[in-house]
Write a protein that holds these residues in place. Structure first.
Motif, PDB file in Angstrom:
ATOM      1  N   GLN A 193       0.824  -1.196   0.000  1.00  0.00           N
ATOM      2  CA  GLN A 193       0.000   0.000   0.000  1.00  0.00           C
ATOM      3  C   GLN A 193       0.866   1.257   0.000  1.00  0.00           C
ATOM      4  O   GLN A 193       1.679   1.461   0.912  1.00  0.00           O
ATOM      5  CB  GLN A 193      -0.925   0.032   1.213  1.00  0.00           C
ATOM      6  N   PRO A 194       0.751   2.120  -1.006  1.00  0.00           N
ATOM      7  CA  PRO A 194       1.497   3.377  -0.997  1.00  0.00           C
ATOM      8  C   PRO A 194       1.078   4.244   0.188  1.00  0.00           C
ATOM      9  O   PRO A 194      -0.079   4.205   0.624  1.00  0.00           O
ATOM     10  CB  PRO A 194       1.110   4.026  -2.331  1.00  0.00           C
ATOM     11  N   ALA A 195       2.009   4.995   0.702  1.00  0.00           N
ATOM     12  CA  ALA A 195       1.744   5.830   1.876  1.00  0.00           C
ATOM     13  C   ALA A 195       0.644   6.845   1.585  1.00  0.00           C
ATOM     14  O   ALA A 195       0.586   7.430   0.500  1.00  0.00           O
ATOM     15  CB  ALA A 195       3.023   6.539   2.305  1.00  0.00           C
ATOM     16  N   HIS A 196      -0.245   7.038   2.562  1.00  0.00           N
ATOM     17  CA  HIS A 196      -1.306   8.057   2.526  1.00  0.00           C
ATOM     18  C   HIS A 196      -2.246   7.867   1.326  1.00  0.00           C
ATOM     19  O   HIS A 196      -2.804   8.840   0.819  1.00  0.00           O
ATOM     20  CB  HIS A 196      -0.700   9.463   2.477  1.00  0.00           C
ATOM     21  N   SER A 197      -2.423   6.636   0.856  1.00  0.00           N
ATOM     22  CA  SER A 197      -3.273   6.397  -0.316  1.00  0.00           C
ATOM     23  C   SER A 197      -4.673   5.934   0.050  1.00  0.00           C
ATOM     24  O   SER A 197      -5.531   5.794  -0.829  1.00  0.00           O
ATOM     25  CB  SER A 197      -2.622   5.360  -1.234  1.00  0.00           C
ATOM     26  N   GLY A 198      -4.922   5.645   1.329  1.00  0.00           N
ATOM     27  CA  GLY A 198      -6.241   5.175   1.724  1.00  0.00           C
ATOM     28  C   GLY A 198      -6.594   3.878   1.023  1.00  0.00           C
ATOM     29  O   GLY A 198      -5.825   2.930   1.007  1.00  0.00           O
ATOM     30  N   SER A 199      -7.775   3.858   0.405  1.00  0.00           N
ATOM     31  CA  SER A 199      -8.220   2.661  -0.324  1.00  0.00           C
ATOM     32  C   SER A 199      -8.047   2.813  -1.828  1.00  0.00           C
ATOM     33  O   SER A 199      -8.584   2.030  -2.600  1.00  0.00           O
ATOM     34  CB  SER A 199      -9.693   2.387  -0.009  1.00  0.00           C
ATOM     35  N   LYS A 200      -7.274   3.797  -2.249  1.00  0.00           N
ATOM     36  CA  LYS A 200      -7.170   4.124  -3.667  1.00  0.00           C
ATOM     37  C   LYS A 200      -6.627   2.964  -4.495  1.00  0.00           C
ATOM     38  O   LYS A 200      -7.033   2.743  -5.630  1.00  0.00           O
ATOM     39  CB  LYS A 200      -6.284   5.358  -3.854  1.00  0.00           C
ATOM     40  N   PHE A 201      -5.683   2.196  -3.941  1.00  0.00           N
ATOM     41  CA  PHE A 201      -5.070   1.087  -4.671  1.00  0.00           C
ATOM     42  C   PHE A 201      -5.676  -0.266  -4.271  1.00  0.00           C
ATOM     43  O   PHE A 201      -5.156  -1.301  -4.662  1.00  0.00           O
ATOM     44  CB  PHE A 201      -3.558   1.055  -4.426  1.00  0.00           C
ATOM     45  N   PHE A 202      -6.761  -0.251  -3.487  1.00  0.00           N
ATOM     46  CA  PHE A 202      -7.361  -1.486  -2.995  1.00  0.00           C
ATOM     47  C   PHE A 202      -8.384  -1.971  -4.013  1.00  0.00           C
ATOM     48  O   PHE A 202      -9.315  -1.250  -4.358  1.00  0.00           O
ATOM     49  CB  PHE A 202      -8.024  -1.250  -1.639  1.00  0.00           C
ATOM     50  N   ASN A 203      -8.222  -3.217  -4.518  1.00  0.00           N
ATOM     51  CA  ASN A 203      -9.084  -3.684  -5.601  1.00  0.00           C
ATOM     52  C   ASN A 203     -10.168  -4.640  -5.095  1.00  0.00           C
ATOM     53  O   ASN A 203     -10.213  -4.995  -3.914  1.00  0.00           O
ATOM     54  CB  ASN A 203      -8.241  -4.343  -6.702  1.00  0.00           C
ATOM     55  N   TYR A 204     -11.025  -5.071  -6.010  1.00  0.00           N
ATOM     56  CA  TYR A 204     -12.149  -5.936  -5.642  1.00  0.00           C
ATOM     57  C   TYR A 204     -11.697  -7.328  -5.211  1.00  0.00           C
ATOM     58  O   TYR A 204     -12.475  -8.082  -4.625  1.00  0.00           O
ATOM     59  CB  TYR A 204     -13.122  -6.054  -6.818  1.00  0.00           C
ATOM     60  N   LYS A 205     -10.438  -7.686  -5.504  1.00  0.00           N
ATOM     61  CA  LYS A 205      -9.904  -8.964  -5.040  1.00  0.00           C
ATOM     62  C   LYS A 205      -9.344  -8.859  -3.620  1.00  0.00           C
ATOM     63  O   LYS A 205      -8.771  -9.804  -3.102  1.00  0.00           O
ATOM     64  CB  LYS A 205      -8.809  -9.444  -5.989  1.00  0.00           C
ATOM     65  N   GLU A 206      -9.461  -7.662  -3.060  1.00  0.00           N
ATOM     66  CA  GLU A 206      -9.104  -7.401  -1.668  1.00  0.00           C
ATOM     67  C   GLU A 206      -7.602  -7.452  -1.418  1.00  0.00           C
ATOM     68  O   GLU A 206      -7.138  -8.002  -0.430  1.00  0.00           O
ATOM     69  CB  GLU A 206      -9.849  -8.357  -0.718  1.00  0.00           C
ATOM     70  N   PHE A 207      -6.829  -6.871  -2.323  1.00  0.00           N
ATOM     71  CA  PHE A 207      -5.426  -6.579  -2.046  1.00  0.00           C
ATOM     72  C   PHE A 207      -5.056  -5.320  -2.831  1.00  0.00           C
ATOM     73  O   PHE A 207      -5.798  -4.862  -3.693  1.00  0.00           O
ATOM     74  CB  PHE A 207      -4.509  -7.761  -2.399  1.00  0.00           C
ATOM     75  N   PHE A 208      -3.915  -4.736  -2.501  1.00  0.00           N
ATOM     76  CA  PHE A 208      -3.479  -3.498  -3.137  1.00  0.00           C
ATOM     77  C   PHE A 208      -2.747  -3.829  -4.440  1.00  0.00           C
ATOM     78  O   PHE A 208      -1.927  -4.748  -4.486  1.00  0.00           O
ATOM     79  CB  PHE A 208      -2.568  -2.704  -2.200  1.00  0.00           C
ATOM     80  N   SER A 209      -3.051  -3.057  -5.488  1.00  0.00           N
ATOM     81  CA  SER A 209      -2.477  -3.385  -6.785  1.00  0.00           C
ATOM     82  C   SER A 209      -2.399  -2.154  -7.673  1.00  0.00           C
ATOM     83  O   SER A 209      -3.049  -1.133  -7.434  1.00  0.00           O
ATOM     84  CB  SER A 209      -3.312  -4.462  -7.486  1.00  0.00           C
ATOM     85  N   ILE A 210      -1.572  -2.277  -8.724  1.00  0.00           N
ATOM     86  CA  ILE A 210      -1.553  -1.350  -9.852  1.00  0.00           C
ATOM     87  C   ILE A 210      -1.973  -2.154 -11.075  1.00  0.00           C
ATOM     88  O   ILE A 210      -1.575  -3.305 -11.238  1.00  0.00           O
ATOM     89  CB  ILE A 210      -0.156  -0.731 -10.048  1.00  0.00           C
ATOM     90  N   VAL A 211      -2.781  -1.552 -11.939  1.00  0.00           N
ATOM     91  CA  VAL A 211      -3.365  -2.290 -13.055  1.00  0.00           C
ATOM     92  C   VAL A 211      -2.489  -2.180 -14.298  1.00  0.00           C
ATOM     93  O   VAL A 211      -2.063  -1.085 -14.673  1.00  0.00           O
ATOM     94  CB  VAL A 211      -4.782  -1.772 -13.367  1.00  0.00           C
ATOM     95  N   LEU A 212      -2.227  -3.319 -14.907  1.00  0.00           N
ATOM     96  CA  LEU A 212      -1.561  -3.383 -16.207  1.00  0.00           C
ATOM     97  C   LEU A 212      -2.612  -3.750 -17.246  1.00  0.00           C
ATOM     98  O   LEU A 212      -3.256  -4.793 -17.140  1.00  0.00           O
ATOM     99  CB  LEU A 212      -0.454  -4.442 -16.193  1.00  0.00           C
ATOM    100  N   MET A 213      -2.806  -2.899 -18.234  1.00  0.00           N
ATOM    101  CA  MET A 213      -3.677  -3.191 -19.365  1.00  0.00           C
ATOM    102  C   MET A 213      -2.814  -3.323 -20.613  1.00  0.00           C
ATOM    103  O   MET A 213      -1.868  -2.553 -20.806  1.00  0.00           O
ATOM    104  CB  MET A 213      -4.707  -2.080 -19.571  1.00  0.00           C
ATOM    105  N   ALA A 214      -3.124  -4.309 -21.456  1.00  0.00           N
ATOM    106  CA  ALA A 214      -2.304  -4.542 -22.637  1.00  0.00           C
ATOM    107  C   ALA A 214      -3.165  -4.953 -23.815  1.00  0.00           C
ATOM    108  O   ALA A 214      -4.213  -5.586 -23.655  1.00  0.00           O
ATOM    109  CB  ALA A 214      -1.264  -5.625 -22.350  1.00  0.00           C
ATOM    110  N   VAL A 215      -2.705  -4.572 -25.008  1.00  0.00           N
ATOM    111  CA  VAL A 215      -3.298  -5.006 -26.267  1.00  0.00           C
ATOM    112  C   VAL A 215      -2.268  -5.866 -26.973  1.00  0.00           C
ATOM    113  O   VAL A 215      -1.129  -5.435 -27.178  1.00  0.00           O
ATOM    114  CB  VAL A 215      -3.692  -3.807 -27.151  1.00  0.00           C
TER     115      VAL A 215
END
Length: 240
Positions: A193-215
């Motif tokens: 969890q990044p500092a002072h981010s609250g629930s901003k990085f918390f996903n529906y799978k219930e862990f903190f993440s950054i999203v990678l989208m690819a084509v």
């Protein structure tokens, strides 16, 4: 002496004893802090042996003599490592100072590839390569940035009309899927969890993440990517 005087003197003695104990504890803590400061090293003795006992000094040249072992160590063929090194060498080369010798571009690249290949912690790499943990952090970030800056225009340039036409032709040939210009998918990359981010990085799978989208094209090769959306909101932070 009356009872009030006795009670007062007893209360005074208790306060005096408490004060003395507090002063003694404070002095003890000051002594401990001073002793800890005295035990600190400018450079830890383990790190001074980087040039003789670190992984780079003890393994790098031996691995180059055994290409198959080099691949298993950093998941990259020796020839590809050498080509990549020449691309990023200038960005990873630093001047020596009077205080210490700079870490070479070869060692910086090897540390980063080992981190990417194994996912080992900075603490683990710090002991293996005899390089400080904070230094390892900077090396990985700077090296990854240099690799992206050099390779992105070569392996993943901005798509053009010709690019989309080739991708569509590939899907038509491989899957008989007409007018398809890419297969889109995403992945939640787990992070602390990044500092002072609250629930901003918390996903529906219930862990903190950054999203990678690819084509990807019909041959499973990336055409374009987007990295950095929040795990919960999907707001893009950076587009590559």
């Amino acid at each position: 002496m009356d009872r009030a005087t006795v009670r007062l003197s007893r209360a005074y003695r208790r306060r005096l004893i408490t004060f003395v104990l507090m002063m003694d504890r404070e002095q003890s803590e000051k002594t401990d802090r001073a002793s800890r400061r005295q035990r600190r090293f400018w450079v830890h003795p383990l790190l001074t042996e980087r040039g003789t006992k670190g992984h780079f000094a003890s393994l790098y040249h031996d691995l180059k003599n055994h290409p198959e072992k080099f691949v298993s160590f950093c998941r990259l063929p020796l020839e590809a490592f050498d080509r990549l090194l020449e691309l990023v060498r200038r960005d990873l080369t630093y001047q020596d100072t009077q205080m210490r010798k700079a870490i070479t571009a070869e060692e910086r690249l090897l540390i980063t590839l080992r981190f990417l290949a194994t996912g080992e912690s900075y603490a683990s790499l710090h002991l293996q390569f005899r390089v400080g943990k904070s230094t390892i952090t900077k090396i990985v970030r700077c090296t990854c940035s240099a690799i992206w800056q050099k390779l992105q225009p070569i392996v993943m340039p901005s798509p053009t009309e010709d690019t989309w036409q080739r991708v569509a032709a590939g899907f038509q040939d491989v899957a008989k899927f007409p007018n398809c210009i890419g297969a889109v998918d995403g992945k939640h990359v787990r992070v602390l969890q990044p500092a002072h981010s609250g629930s901003k990085f918390f996903n529906y799978k219930e862990f903190f993440s950054i999203v990678l989208m690819a084509v990807a094209d019909a041959h499973s090769k990336f055409v374009c990517i987007d990295v950095g959306a929040y795990g919960s909101t999907g707001d893009s932070r950076s587009t590559s």
